[in-house]
Design a protein around this motif. Structure first.
Motif, PDB file in Angstrom:
ATOM      1  N   GLY A 106       0.794  -1.232   0.000  1.00 10.88           N
ATOM      2  CA  GLY A 106       0.000   0.000   0.000  1.00 10.88           C
ATOM      3  C   GLY A 106       0.825   1.279   0.000  1.00 10.88           C
ATOM      4  O   GLY A 106       0.271   2.377   0.126  1.00 10.88           O
ATOM      5  N   ALA A 107       2.150   1.173  -0.162  1.00  5.27           N
ATOM      6  CA  ALA A 107       2.990   2.382  -0.156  1.00  5.27           C
ATOM      7  C   ALA A 107       2.764   3.256  -1.384  1.00  5.27           C
ATOM      8  O   ALA A 107       2.948   4.466  -1.326  1.00  5.27           O
ATOM      9  CB  ALA A 107       4.470   1.997  -0.049  1.00  5.27           C
ATOM     10  N   CYS A 108       2.360   2.645  -2.486  1.00  4.35           N
ATOM     11  CA  CYS A 108       2.089   3.432  -3.693  1.00  4.35           C
ATOM     12  C   CYS A 108       0.628   3.876  -3.711  1.00  4.35           C
ATOM     13  O   CYS A 108      -0.229   3.283  -3.058  1.00  4.35           O
ATOM     14  CB  CYS A 108       2.390   2.613  -4.952  1.00  4.35           C
ATOM     15  SG  CYS A 108       4.159   2.423  -5.253  1.00  4.35           S
ATOM     16  N   ALA A 109       0.359   4.927  -4.470  1.00  5.58           N
ATOM     17  CA  ALA A 109      -1.009   5.431  -4.599  1.00  5.58           C
ATOM     18  C   ALA A 109      -1.900   4.345  -5.201  1.00  5.58           C
ATOM     19  O   ALA A 109      -1.448   3.525  -6.002  1.00  5.58           O
ATOM     20  CB  ALA A 109      -1.024   6.680  -5.471  1.00  5.58           C
ATOM     21  N   ALA A 110      -3.186   4.352  -4.814  1.00  4.54           N
ATOM     22  CA  ALA A 110      -4.107   3.275  -5.227  1.00  4.54           C
ATOM     23  C   ALA A 110      -4.296   3.239  -6.740  1.00  4.54           C
ATOM     24  O   ALA A 110      -4.533   2.166  -7.311  1.00  4.54           O
ATOM     25  CB  ALA A 110      -5.453   3.439  -4.527  1.00  4.54           C
ATOM     26  N   ASN A 111      -4.184   4.379  -7.425  1.00  8.74           N
ATOM     27  CA  ASN A 111      -4.407   4.354  -8.876  1.00  8.74           C
ATOM     28  C   ASN A 111      -3.230   3.764  -9.645  1.00  8.74           C
ATOM     29  O   ASN A 111      -3.352   3.488 -10.832  1.00  8.74           O
ATOM     30  CB  ASN A 111      -4.815   5.731  -9.423  1.00  8.74           C
ATOM     31  CG  ASN A 111      -3.864   6.843  -9.056  1.00  8.74           C
ATOM     32  OD1 ASN A 111      -2.946   6.656  -8.263  1.00  8.74           O
ATOM     33  ND2 ASN A 111      -4.082   8.019  -9.637  1.00  8.74           N
ATOM     34  N   VAL A 112      -2.081   3.533  -8.987  1.00  9.23           N
ATOM     35  CA  VAL A 112      -0.969   2.820  -9.640  1.00  9.23           C
ATOM     36  C   VAL A 112      -1.392   1.377  -9.901  1.00  9.23           C
ATOM     37  O   VAL A 112      -1.158   0.827 -10.974  1.00  9.23           O
ATOM     38  CB  VAL A 112       0.303   2.837  -8.762  1.00  9.23           C
ATOM     39  CG1 VAL A 112       1.385   1.931  -9.356  1.00  9.23           C
ATOM     40  CG2 VAL A 112       0.825   4.260  -8.609  1.00  9.23           C
ATOM     41  N   THR A 113      -2.032   0.755  -8.916  1.00  7.17           N
ATOM     42  CA  THR A 113      -2.372  -0.670  -9.016  1.00  7.17           C
ATOM     43  C   THR A 113      -3.825  -0.887  -9.431  1.00  7.17           C
ATOM     44  O   THR A 113      -4.301  -2.020  -9.402  1.00  7.17           O
ATOM     45  CB  THR A 113      -2.144  -1.360  -7.651  1.00  7.17           C
ATOM     46  OG1 THR A 113      -2.977  -0.721  -6.680  1.00  7.17           O
ATOM     47  CG2 THR A 113      -0.707  -1.257  -7.217  1.00  7.17           C
ATOM     48  N   ALA A 114      -4.516   0.188  -9.805  1.00  4.86           N
ATOM     49  CA  ALA A 114      -5.936   0.092 -10.185  1.00  4.86           C
ATOM     50  C   ALA A 114      -6.729  -0.602  -9.074  1.00  4.86           C
ATOM     51  O   ALA A 114      -7.661  -1.359  -9.344  1.00  4.86           O
ATOM     52  CB  ALA A 114      -6.093  -0.642 -11.520  1.00  4.86           C
ATOM     53  N   GLY A 115      -6.335  -0.348  -7.831  1.00  6.16           N
ATOM     54  CA  GLY A 115      -7.076  -0.887  -6.695  1.00  6.16           C
ATOM     55  C   GLY A 115      -6.760  -2.336  -6.345  1.00  6.16           C
ATOM     56  O   GLY A 115      -7.295  -2.869  -5.391  1.00  6.16           O
ATOM     57  N   LEU A 116      -5.863  -2.994  -7.109  1.00  7.79           N
ATOM     58  CA  LEU A 116      -5.499  -4.385  -6.801  1.00  7.79           C
ATOM     59  C   LEU A 116      -4.657  -4.434  -5.530  1.00  7.79           C
ATOM     60  O   LEU A 116      -4.054  -3.446  -5.131  1.00  7.79           O
ATOM     61  CB  LEU A 116      -4.676  -4.987  -7.949  1.00  7.79           C
ATOM     62  CG  LEU A 116      -5.343  -5.088  -9.314  1.00  7.79           C
ATOM     63  CD1 LEU A 116      -4.334  -5.546 -10.369  1.00  7.79           C
ATOM     64  CD2 LEU A 116      -6.515  -6.070  -9.241  1.00  7.79           C
TER      65      LEU A 116
END
Ligand code: TXA
Ligand code: MG
Length: 339
Positions: A106-116
């Protein structure tokens, strides 16, 4: 207005790197070379910076981005576990053209992983990417720096053609090298799964960790037409492209048939095949599959509307880096030509 730095790969200009890093740290988007293709970077810990990537590319937000880091230590700051198999792949193939999908902390912003709850992470080897990532000192989210749907960029010119005026900066260090994107390997399960073939081959992965699976979705289009009306929206050239198995004889037959129908035919083929063909417009892609990989995205951009009516492209063997080449060509093409 897009700032452009023209620099050398071997000794990246320090001032250019510092300026580009400062733009990234302040939430802007900057394109930079990796050894595979050019990426469009933004601070992966800043959601609004990351949304700038989706805007510039016109990319659907449900397609997750790869986080780029300079080192294994930085990678470990982004994940909740590093399974032994993943660590082995990491130690063997990175820095390099390999992206590992791991469980995110969860260190990266949520839109990097498309919520995965997983995240794709890559440590690129290119000296410019390495210097930039070190100067930024944070993960940089970066998809390929093309407009969504177009071939990935392997030169600064490609990036400029697609994104000038839409991004804050471009570090242009010339052609990238490998030419197809990184191999994406899901390491969240017991057995690694190849989600996208790329610069590191299945053979190389298996030599290191034994069995590796291929995502069933990679099975390909086979030798049958796509469903009617199905639009090609990946890696697409400006004009329709068809794949032809059985070069050079069948390719020559297809060229002759299209020419008789008054089509101006553009041909993409290996150098050896090209030498055996008779056609007005042929782009030789190189002598081996590595050369073809390095040349293919540029070639897909070369035939413009007006130069030719249709592209016929040689189908290459699906072995080694040929798997990555054919994966992209099958997405770029309308279909295989039947015999
Ligand atoms: O060579 C490359 O990989 C280039 C350079 C710039 O690093 N990047 C690149 O990014 O090709 P992009 O966004 O064009 O492709 C990323 C691929 C997509 O197929 C995406 O679905 C997959 O990686 N991906 C990213 N994160 C993922 C995740 N958490 N789970 C599954 N697939 C993921
Ligand atoms: Mg892409």
């Amino acid at each position: 207005e897009t700032k452009r730095w023209n620099i050398q790969t071997k000794q990246p200009d320090e001032r250019a790197i510092a300026e580009a890093a400062s733009l990234l740290q302040n939430g802007y988007t900057v394109s930079f070379p990796t050894e595979t293709v050019y990426g469009l970077g933004a601070d992966a810990t800043n959601a609004s910076a990351v949304s700038g990537i989706f805007q510039a590319k016109g990319r659907p937000e449900d397609n997750p981005l790869i986080a780029h880091v300079a080192s294994k230590g930085q990678l470990q700051n982004l994940i909740s576990a590093l399974p032994p198999v993943a660590e082995k792949l990491l130690d063997t193939f990175t820095p390099g053209p390999l992206t590992l999908v791991l469980s995110s902390n969860g260190a990266c912003a949520a839109n990097v992983t498309a919520g995965l709850d997983s995240i794709g992470i890559r440590i690129p080897e290119h000296p410019v990417a390495q210097s930039l990532l070190r100067a930024c000192d944070r993960p940089i989210a970066a998809p390929s720096a093309n407009l969504s749907g177009k071939p990935s960029p392997t030169t600064g010119e490609h990036v400029w053609a697609d994104l000038e005026g839409k991004i804050a900066g471009l570090i242009d260090a010339g052609p990238t090298g490998v030419g197809v994107e990184s191999t994406v390997v899901d390491c969240t399960q017991e057995i690694p799964v190849i989600l996208r073939p790329g610069g590191i081959t299945k053979e190389q992965l298996e030599e290191t960790v034994g069995t590796v699976m291929a995502d069933p979705a990679l099975a390909g289009m086979a030798d049958s037409p796509k469903a009617p009306g199905m639009k090609y929206t990946h890696y697409a050239p400006e004009i329709p492209m068809y794949l032809v198995a059985g070069a050079p004889a069948k390719l020559q037959t297809a060229i002759d048939r299209a020419s008789r129908n008054e089509k101006r035919v553009g041909v993409l083929a290996s150098t050896q095949t090209a030498e055996q063909l008779h056609s007005a417009r042929i782009i030789p892609l190189g002598e081996d599959l590595h050369a073809v990989a390095a040349a293919i995205y540029d070639a897909l951009r070369l035939f413009k509307d007006g130069d030719a009516d249709v592209i016929l492209c040689e189908a290459f063997p699906k072995e080694g880096i040929g798997r990555a080449i054919m994966n992209r060509l099958e997405k770029a093409a309308t279909r295989y030509l039947p015999d």
